[in-house]
Every structure is written in structure tokens, then in C-alpha cells.
Scaffold this motif. Sequence first.
Motif, mmCIF file in Angstrom:
data_model
loop_
_atom_site.group_PDB
_atom_site.id
_atom_site.type_symbol
_atom_site.label_atom_id
_atom_site.label_comp_id
_atom_site.label_asym_id
_atom_site.label_seq_id
_atom_site.Cartn_x
_atom_site.Cartn_y
_atom_site.Cartn_z
ATOM 1 N N LYS A 6 0.846 -1.193 0.000
ATOM 2 C CA LYS A 6 0.000 0.000 0.000
ATOM 3 C C LYS A 6 0.878 1.239 0.000
ATOM 4 N N ARG A 8 2.131 4.970 0.994
ATOM 5 C CA ARG A 8 2.171 5.668 2.287
ATOM 6 C C ARG A 8 1.259 6.881 2.313
ATOM 7 N N THR A 9 0.989 7.464 1.166
ATOM 8 C CA THR A 9 0.124 8.635 1.104
ATOM 9 C C THR A 9 -1.154 8.290 0.356
ATOM 10 N N ARG A 28 -2.325 13.124 2.082
ATOM 11 C CA ARG A 28 -1.951 13.017 3.492
ATOM 12 C C ARG A 28 -1.381 11.629 3.705
ATOM 13 N N THR A 29 -0.657 11.444 4.803
ATOM 14 C CA THR A 29 -0.125 10.124 5.097
ATOM 15 C C THR A 29 -1.264 9.208 5.538
ATOM 16 N N ARG A 30 -1.113 7.953 5.258
ATOM 17 C CA ARG A 30 -2.176 6.985 5.529
ATOM 18 C C ARG A 30 -2.510 6.882 7.017
ATOM 19 N N LEU A 31 -1.528 7.060 7.890
ATOM 20 C CA LEU A 31 -1.733 6.876 9.325
ATOM 21 C C LEU A 31 -2.202 8.130 10.047
ATOM 22 N N ALA A 32 -2.207 9.278 9.382
ATOM 23 C CA ALA A 32 -2.582 10.542 10.024
ATOM 24 C C ALA A 32 -4.094 10.622 10.254
ATOM 25 N N ASP A 33 -4.497 11.527 11.134
ATOM 26 C CA ASP A 33 -5.917 11.760 11.380
ATOM 27 C C ASP A 33 -6.540 12.459 10.177
#
Length: 56
Positions: A6, A8-9, A28-33
Motif C-alpha cells: 500500500k 504511504r500517502t 496526506r499520510t495513511r496513518l494521520a488523522d
Amino acid sequence: MAAKAKARTVLVKLVSSALTGYFYTTTRTRLADKLAFRKYDPIVRRHVLFTEQKMK
């Protein structure tokens, strides 16, 4: 066959809370809110809150 990794963005759409249908696109990054920005909506000619939605 190897599985694809996957990214990252992710590409997201920032939709106007004034319900004009106007939107910006950004990444945005995948892990960000989830994102929420106060940006300019040219249809109502003022700054309003833009919230994140997934791209279709």
C-alpha cells in the motif's frame, strides 16, 4: 505472485462545509488523522471549514 504494497500517502478531497460543492484535493499520510482546514470558498466568497472525504 507477490502482493502489492500500500502507498504511504492517500489522495483526499476537502469538501466545503457551506455545501456549495466546491472542493480542494490534497494528499496526506495513511496513518494521520482526518484533515480539516479553514480555506477560501469562492462560491460564497468567504473562508469556511473544509473537511476530508475519500476520493471516489
